[in-house]
Scaffold this motif. Structure first.
Motif, short mmCIF file in Angstrom:
data_model
loop_
_atom_site.label_atom_id
_atom_site.label_comp_id
_atom_site.label_asym_id
_atom_site.label_seq_id
_atom_site.Cartn_x
_atom_site.Cartn_y
_atom_site.Cartn_z
N HIS A 81 0.81 -1.22 0.00
CA HIS A 81 0.00 0.00 0.00
C HIS A 81 0.85 1.27 0.00
CE1 HIS A 81 0.43 -0.88 4.32
NE2 HIS A 81 0.42 0.42 4.47
N TRP A 82 2.11 1.20 0.48
CA TRP A 82 3.00 2.36 0.40
C TRP A 82 3.32 2.66 -1.06
CZ3 TRP A 82 6.58 4.84 4.16
CH2 TRP A 82 6.15 4.70 5.48
N ARG A 83 3.43 1.62 -1.87
CA ARG A 83 3.77 1.79 -3.29
C ARG A 83 2.65 2.47 -4.08
NH1 ARG A 83 8.41 -0.13 -4.58
NH2 ARG A 83 9.43 -1.72 -3.34
N GLN A 84 1.45 2.50 -3.54
CA GLN A 84 0.32 3.11 -4.22
C GLN A 84 0.15 4.59 -3.86
OE1 GLN A 84 -2.90 0.60 -3.02
NE2 GLN A 84 -2.21 -1.12 -4.27
N LEU A 85 0.91 5.10 -2.91
CA LEU A 85 0.76 6.48 -2.47
C LEU A 85 1.31 7.45 -3.51
CD1 LEU A 85 1.85 6.13 1.26
CD2 LEU A 85 -0.48 6.36 0.38
N ARG A 86 0.57 8.53 -3.71
CA ARG A 86 0.95 9.58 -4.65
C ARG A 86 0.78 10.93 -3.98
NH1 ARG A 86 2.72 5.70 -6.65
NH2 ARG A 86 2.07 4.64 -8.53
N GLN A 87 1.51 11.91 -4.48
CA GLN A 87 1.41 13.27 -3.96
C GLN A 87 -0.04 13.74 -4.07
OE1 GLN A 87 3.83 16.11 -6.04
NE2 GLN A 87 3.65 17.61 -4.41
N GLY A 88 -0.55 14.33 -2.98
CA GLY A 88 -1.91 14.84 -2.94
C GLY A 88 -2.93 13.87 -2.38
N ASP A 89 -2.54 12.61 -2.15
CA ASP A 89 -3.46 11.62 -1.58
C ASP A 89 -3.81 11.99 -0.14
OD1 ASP A 89 -3.45 10.08 -3.86
OD2 ASP A 89 -2.14 8.52 -3.05
N ARG A 90 -5.08 11.83 0.22
CA ARG A 90 -5.51 11.98 1.61
C ARG A 90 -5.28 10.65 2.30
NH1 ARG A 90 -6.88 14.78 5.42
NH2 ARG A 90 -6.86 16.67 4.21
N VAL A 91 -4.61 10.69 3.46
CA VAL A 91 -4.24 9.47 4.16
C VAL A 91 -4.56 9.55 5.65
CG1 VAL A 91 -2.39 8.81 2.57
CG2 VAL A 91 -1.87 10.31 4.49
N SER A 92 -4.61 8.38 6.28
CA SER A 92 -4.64 8.25 7.73
C SER A 92 -3.29 7.72 8.15
CB SER A 92 -5.71 7.26 8.18
OG SER A 92 -6.98 7.77 7.93
N VAL A 93 -2.73 8.31 9.20
CA VAL A 93 -1.43 7.88 9.70
C VAL A 93 -1.61 7.39 11.12
CG1 VAL A 93 0.93 8.60 10.23
CG2 VAL A 93 -0.26 9.61 8.28
N ARG A 94 -1.29 6.11 11.36
CA ARG A 94 -1.37 5.54 12.71
C ARG A 94 0.06 5.42 13.24
NH1 ARG A 94 -4.76 0.33 14.07
NH2 ARG A 94 -6.23 1.70 13.02
N LEU A 95 0.36 6.26 14.24
CA LEU A 95 1.69 6.29 14.82
C LEU A 95 1.86 5.24 15.91
CD1 LEU A 95 1.86 10.15 15.02
CD2 LEU A 95 2.91 8.70 13.28
N GLY A 96 0.78 4.78 16.45
CA GLY A 96 0.79 3.77 17.51
C GLY A 96 -0.64 3.54 17.94
N PRO A 97 -0.88 2.55 18.78
CA PRO A 97 -2.24 2.29 19.23
C PRO A 97 -2.86 3.53 19.87
CG PRO A 97 -0.78 0.52 19.91
CD PRO A 97 0.09 1.61 19.35
N GLY A 98 -3.98 3.97 19.33
CA GLY A 98 -4.67 5.13 19.88
C GLY A 98 -4.17 6.46 19.38
N PHE A 99 -3.15 6.48 18.53
CA PHE A 99 -2.60 7.73 18.00
C PHE A 99 -2.70 7.72 16.48
CE2 PHE A 99 -0.41 7.05 22.01
CZ PHE A 99 -0.64 8.25 22.65
N GLU A 100 -3.81 8.28 16.00
CA GLU A 100 -4.06 8.32 14.56
C GLU A 100 -4.45 9.72 14.16
OE1 GLU A 100 -6.93 6.11 11.32
OE2 GLU A 100 -6.36 5.06 13.14
N THR A 101 -3.98 10.15 13.00
CA THR A 101 -4.31 11.46 12.48
C THR A 101 -4.39 11.38 10.97
OG1 THR A 101 -3.73 13.82 12.55
CG2 THR A 101 -1.91 12.25 12.32
#
Length: 82
Positions: A22-42
């Protein structure tokens, strides 16, 4: 003269890392969710991706700034469904 020295660094093997599919599918301008650890998502927007897709710059939502993520950082990046 260096004050601190790290010993035995030559005994630590380097391992090549490969980004998840799924990292290989990322492109500039994509809206993403980033999970840094359990309970820490932005959320955020992909600002840049390296050619090998191992590193991604993400502008985090809420004025949290721009962060560089590497595929070995144990973070999860998921595209939002469009």
């Amino acid at each position: 003269m260096a004050r601190y020295r790290i010993n035995n660094t030559d005994e630590q093997p380097l391992h090549r890392v490969e980004p998840d599919r799924h990292w290989r599918q990322l492109r500039q301008g994509d809206r993403v969710s980033v999970r840094l650890g359990p309970g820490f998502e932005t959320g955020g927007l992909v600002d840049a991706v390296t050619a090998d897709h191992s590193m991604v710059w993400v502008d985090l939502d809420g004025g949290r700034g721009r962060t560089l993520l590497h595929c070995s950082d144990d973070v999860e990046i998921r595209q939002h469904d469009s």
